[in-house]
Write a protein that holds these residues in place. Structure first.
Motif, PDB file in Angstrom:
ATOM      1  N   PHE A 242       0.856  -1.190   0.000  1.00  0.00           N
ATOM      2  CA  PHE A 242       0.000   0.000   0.000  1.00  0.00           C
ATOM      3  C   PHE A 242       0.890   1.237   0.000  1.00  0.00           C
ATOM      4  CE2 PHE A 242      -2.142  -3.230   2.745  1.00  0.00           C
ATOM      5  CZ  PHE A 242      -3.067  -3.654   1.801  1.00  0.00           C
ATOM      6  N   PRO A 243       1.377   1.672  -1.178  1.00  0.00           N
ATOM      7  CA  PRO A 243       2.348   2.772  -1.244  1.00  0.00           C
ATOM      8  C   PRO A 243       1.847   4.083  -0.644  1.00  0.00           C
ATOM      9  CG  PRO A 243       2.230   1.615  -3.338  1.00  0.00           C
ATOM     10  CD  PRO A 243       1.107   1.098  -2.509  1.00  0.00           C
ATOM     11  N   PHE A 244       0.596   4.434  -0.907  1.00  0.00           N
ATOM     12  CA  PHE A 244       0.115   5.718  -0.398  1.00  0.00           C
ATOM     13  C   PHE A 244      -0.010   5.699   1.122  1.00  0.00           C
ATOM     14  CE2 PHE A 244      -2.748   9.233   0.447  1.00  0.00           C
ATOM     15  CZ  PHE A 244      -2.269  10.198  -0.417  1.00  0.00           C
ATOM     16  N   VAL A 245      -0.400   4.572   1.682  1.00  0.00           N
ATOM     17  CA  VAL A 245      -0.480   4.453   3.148  1.00  0.00           C
ATOM     18  C   VAL A 245       0.895   4.630   3.759  1.00  0.00           C
ATOM     19  CG1 VAL A 245      -1.081   2.933   5.070  1.00  0.00           C
ATOM     20  CG2 VAL A 245      -2.506   2.958   3.011  1.00  0.00           C
ATOM     21  N   MET A 246       1.927   4.049   3.135  1.00  0.00           N
ATOM     22  CA  MET A 246       3.293   4.199   3.627  1.00  0.00           C
ATOM     23  C   MET A 246       3.757   5.647   3.541  1.00  0.00           C
ATOM     24  SD  MET A 246       4.159   1.255   4.696  1.00  0.00           S
ATOM     25  CE  MET A 246       5.912   1.532   4.928  1.00  0.00           C
ATOM     26  N   THR A 247       3.312   6.344   2.494  1.00  0.00           N
ATOM     27  CA  THR A 247       3.670   7.757   2.346  1.00  0.00           C
ATOM     28  C   THR A 247       3.060   8.590   3.452  1.00  0.00           C
ATOM     29  OG1 THR A 247       3.696   7.449  -0.060  1.00  0.00           O
ATOM     30  CG2 THR A 247       3.672   9.709   0.756  1.00  0.00           C
ATOM     31  N   VAL A 248       1.806   8.343   3.751  1.00  0.00           N
ATOM     32  CA  VAL A 248       1.142   9.068   4.839  1.00  0.00           C
ATOM     33  C   VAL A 248       1.816   8.765   6.169  1.00  0.00           C
ATOM     34  CG1 VAL A 248      -1.040   9.344   6.093  1.00  0.00           C
ATOM     35  CG2 VAL A 248      -1.053   9.136   3.609  1.00  0.00           C
ATOM     36  N   ASP A 249       2.247   7.526   6.350  1.00  0.00           N
ATOM     37  CA  ASP A 249       2.911   7.136   7.593  1.00  0.00           C
ATOM     38  C   ASP A 249       4.243   7.844   7.766  1.00  0.00           C
ATOM     39  OD1 ASP A 249       2.623   5.545   9.929  1.00  0.00           O
ATOM     40  OD2 ASP A 249       4.187   4.208   9.179  1.00  0.00           O
ATOM     41  N   ALA A 250       4.848   8.282   6.659  1.00  0.00           N
ATOM     42  CA  ALA A 250       6.143   8.963   6.719  1.00  0.00           C
ATOM     43  C   ALA A 250       6.015  10.460   6.988  1.00  0.00           C
ATOM     44  CB  ALA A 250       6.902   8.740   5.410  1.00  0.00           C
ATOM     45  N   ILE A 251       4.787  10.977   7.015  1.00  0.00           N
ATOM     46  CA  ILE A 251       4.591  12.414   7.267  1.00  0.00           C
ATOM     47  C   ILE A 251       4.929  12.736   8.719  1.00  0.00           C
ATOM     48  CG2 ILE A 251       2.897  14.283   7.341  1.00  0.00           C
ATOM     49  CD1 ILE A 251       1.370  12.843   5.113  1.00  0.00           C
ATOM     50  N   ASN A 252       5.713  13.777   8.910  1.00  0.00           N
ATOM     51  CA  ASN A 252       6.104  14.197  10.259  1.00  0.00           C
ATOM     52  C   ASN A 252       5.839  15.692  10.420  1.00  0.00           C
ATOM     53  OD1 ASN A 252       7.187  14.342  12.827  1.00  0.00           O
ATOM     54  ND2 ASN A 252       9.286  14.586  12.077  1.00  0.00           N
ATOM     55  N   LEU A 253       4.810  16.023  11.182  1.00  0.00           N
ATOM     56  CA  LEU A 253       4.460  17.420  11.441  1.00  0.00           C
ATOM     57  C   LEU A 253       4.610  17.691  12.938  1.00  0.00           C
ATOM     58  CD1 LEU A 253       1.254  17.740   9.224  1.00  0.00           C
ATOM     59  CD2 LEU A 253       3.557  18.475   8.647  1.00  0.00           C
TER      60      LEU A 253
END
Length: 355
Positions: A242-253
């Motif tokens: 699930f590439p997009f899920v992994m991308t969201v998981d990498a977000i750091n705010l």
């Protein structure tokens, strides 16, 4: 009374639920560069089949797909509605099983899979029993609360992108057209658009506004694929299920009070999928009710179909079997998403000539 807003919102929400989950992985697996080419081909197909369906329906005011086929004869009804019912039935099995496993992995690792599948089907069945208007009103409410969150996540997901990964832009290899991963991506393209042919007598809408809703989905098709590619690169993104899920998981705010956006993102997607399941359940039972069992209470039919779907889902042991079911469903999917719009358009042309 024009209720186009209901249809537009439902069209967007249900497609988002399908696009942001499996679609990015399917496109990335099928093409190693120039991913915009398979995306645009899919979008063009989406517009063609949608335009044909809407044009054909315009020739039959206040009639749904089922009524149109019934008037055309029993043979035509069987040729197109029986495969449509099978497609809806298999789509619900795949959706319930696939999204339940994701919920297990991300949220509820200690909760048995059978309990999550039961919860999804109970909620969806309840909405379907309440009727299509209840489904659409729920969609309006969810749109107001969750769509801004999805938009926020799509924007902040650009945080880690490297624009060098966009190259090369052109791909001379069109072998992706026959790749099984690319063919599976049409589940997001043609998975739910047929509902516009079922709701017309209950929820009237305008053709132009539905086409505008399809236009609004184009950026989501592109962003869902290119954000993972621009963040991790093609080689790494292709290793993720699930590439997009992994991308969201990498977000750091650092300024955000919540540690992980992934949980809110997936909760939103799962809720959108609940609408999808309930809508497909309602359409499936409507076919049975109008063609085979007109005297039977639709609520009982919905419960019966839900029980069958649940027990079939219990027999699917792991994710590889879900993917295998996707492959088996590919031929039926293309038959339905092309056959139904084209046949409705042909029947509409015939009706116009006959006056």
């Amino acid at each position: 009374m024009d209720k186009s807003l209901y249809v537009v919102i439902m069209y967007i929400l249900t497609h988002i639920g399908l696009i942001l989950f499996l679609y990015p992985g399917n496109i990335i697996d099928s093409s190693s560069q120039g991913q915009w080419i398979p995306i645009i081909i899919g979008v063009i197909v989406h517009f063609i089949i949608l335009f044909l369906l809407l044009t054909g329906l315009d020739r039959f005011p206040h009639q749904d797909i089922i009524t149109i086929y019934l008037r055309a004869g029993k043979l035509v009804t069987f040729i197109f509605l029986f495969p449509t019912f099978l497609y809806f039935f298999m789509a619900n099995i795949i959706t319930v099983r696939a999204y339940s496993e994701v919920v297990t992995i991300v949220f509820l690792s200690n909760t048995p899979l059978w309990a999550i599948m039961a919860l999804l089907l109970i909620l969806s069945s309840y909405l379907a029993i309440k009727g299509v208007e209840a489904i659409f009103r729920t969609g309006i409410l969810l749109f107001l609360f969750l769509f801004p969150l999805i938009c926020f996540i799509l924007v902040v997901a650009f945080q880690n992108v490297d624009w060098h990964y966009v190259y090369p832009l052109w791909n001379d290899d069109f072998s992706f057209l026959t790749d099984s991963s690319y063919l599976r991506s049409f589940f997001a393209i043609g998975g739910v658009f047929l509902f516009i042919g079922f709701v017309r007598p209950v929820i009237p809408y305008k053709k132009k506004k539905v086409l505008l809703a399809a236009v609004a989905l184009i950026p989501i098709f592109i962003i869902s694929v290119y954000i993972p590619v621009l963040t991790f690169g093609q080689a790494t993104a292709s290793t993720f299920l699930f590439p997009f899920v992994m991308t969201v998981d990498a977000i750091n705010l650092t300024w955000l009070m919540f540690d992980r956006l992934t949980m809110f993102f997936l909760l939103s997607i799962v809720i959108f999928i609940l609408l999808f399941i309930s809508l497909v359940l309602w359409m499936s039972v409507r076919i049975i009710n109008k063609c085979l069992l007109p005297t039977m209470n639709p609520s009982y039919l919905i419960m019966a179909v839900s029980f069958i779907i649940y027990f079939i889902c219990l027999w699917i042991p792991n994710w590889s079997d879900v993917e295998q079911l996707f492959k088996w469903n590919t031929s039926l999917r293309f038959y339905v998403i092309f056959g139904v719009p084209i046949s409705i358009w042909i029947l509409g042309v015939k009706a116009r000539k006959e006056g």
